[in-house]
Scaffold this active site. Sequence first.
Site, short mmCIF file in Angstrom:
data_model
loop_
_atom_site.label_atom_id
_atom_site.label_comp_id
_atom_site.label_asym_id
_atom_site.label_seq_id
_atom_site.Cartn_x
_atom_site.Cartn_y
_atom_site.Cartn_z
N THR A 8 18.51 70.16 -31.67
CA THR A 8 17.80 69.97 -30.14
C THR A 8 18.74 69.04 -29.30
OG1 THR A 8 16.15 69.13 -28.93
CG2 THR A 8 16.49 68.02 -31.18
N GLY A 9 19.04 69.71 -28.03
CA GLY A 9 19.64 68.77 -27.24
C GLY A 9 20.21 69.69 -26.14
N ARG A 58 20.01 81.81 -17.95
CA ARG A 58 20.93 80.97 -18.96
C ARG A 58 20.08 81.02 -20.38
NH1 ARG A 58 19.22 76.35 -22.15
NH2 ARG A 58 21.16 75.07 -22.35
N GLY A 107 22.05 72.37 -24.99
CA GLY A 107 22.50 73.56 -25.67
C GLY A 107 24.11 73.94 -25.41
N THR A 136 11.95 70.45 -27.25
CA THR A 136 12.20 71.89 -28.13
C THR A 136 11.81 71.44 -29.74
OG1 THR A 136 14.19 72.32 -27.10
CG2 THR A 136 14.22 72.62 -29.42
N GLY A 194 20.15 78.97 -24.16
CA GLY A 194 20.88 77.89 -24.79
C GLY A 194 21.26 78.10 -26.29
N ASP A 195 21.54 77.05 -27.00
CA ASP A 195 21.90 77.18 -28.52
C ASP A 195 20.74 77.65 -29.32
OD1 ASP A 195 20.45 74.76 -27.77
OD2 ASP A 195 20.99 73.96 -30.05
N1 ASP Z 1 18.60 72.96 -27.03
C1 ASP Z 1 17.95 73.33 -25.99
C2 ASP Z 1 18.67 74.36 -24.84
O1 ASP Z 1 19.59 73.80 -24.88
C3 ASP Z 1 17.40 72.23 -25.19
C4 ASP Z 1 16.64 71.16 -26.00
O2 ASP Z 1 16.84 71.09 -27.13
O3 ASP Z 1 16.41 70.13 -25.53
O4 ASP Z 1 17.97 75.10 -24.46
#
Ligand code: ASP
Length: 324
Positions: free
Chosen positions: A243-244, A220, A246, A192, A222-223
């Site tokens: 990032t992570g 789906r 979500g 991301t 995400g955040d």
């Molecule tokens: N945050 C992103 C999501 O959950 C994925 C990521 O940042 O690795 O869609």
Amino acid sequence: MNVLRIFLSAIILMIVLCANAQPKYAMVIHGGAGVMSEAKMSQEARAEYETKLNEALKLGEKMLNEGATATDVVVKVINILEDSPLFNAGKGAVFTHDGKVELDASIMDGKTLMAGAVAGVRDIKNPICAAREVMRNSEHVFLSGKGASEFAKKQGLEIVPNKYFHTKARKESLEQLLKNERKRTNSDNTGTVGCVVLDSHGNLCAGTSTGGMTNKRFGRIGDTPVIGAGTYANNKTCAVSCTGHGEYYIRLGFARDISALMEYKNLTVQDACKTEIAKLTELNGTGGVIAIDQQGNIAMEFNTSGMFRGFIKSTGEKEVAIFK
Ligand code: ASP
């Protein structure tokens, strides 16, 4: 002798003043957090990532030097990362369960608190551009799917077939998961991209763009496109891009919480980010965050083994890093 002493003192004073000078502008970028092993990453791969991150930083630095606005810088810098197959955004994004790519992005302007976001789009080449058009040219904040694409077309943005985003590495990652060869790890999604900027006019902006998580189903989201979760900016406090995993970021209201910790508890940007990452860790969530305040103080925090990241400041300080 006296003249020499005065001259040397003046130089030392100048050095001290410069070191403590508040930067006129600053920028932080990330290219995703995840499980990364310094030992396992080849020299070539590392060089490729570092080169791309440096290219993005260089463009941002040039634009900021020329007086560009934080919003323009965030968009152009993210475009570079979206166009690179190395990252999970635009070209090179991860695959859904159905073998498609569905993209999310958002942007927020810290001066006006205006924001724009798109989710689940399949054909907009640069989703961050669509997010900006939503912010600038619509009465809405958040558009999704076909409607978002229709809007992007009307705004004259580049539309591409879904195949444009596909890469072999991401396809293989999906195939392994579908065959149950292994469990999904957060390195399946790493990549991301995000950017936070303080411009020379004193304004903040944050933007984030992603393909989300490999093997995601049922539309789906995400955040990343959720304002307050993956992205937030307010001139009073900071600009944040996450990032992570979500789902955790949405539940924590992650990005907005960092701003609130600064506004209501007077935490520094660094302490606010550390506090929020600790909350993520407590829930067993993984990921990272970048943030910047109006004085140009920055934070790059994560609880994974690595996060592609970098920053520049008008004072000349700069860094590109991957591992802890
Ligand atoms: N945050 C992103 C999501 O959950 C994925 C990521 O940042 O690795 O869609």
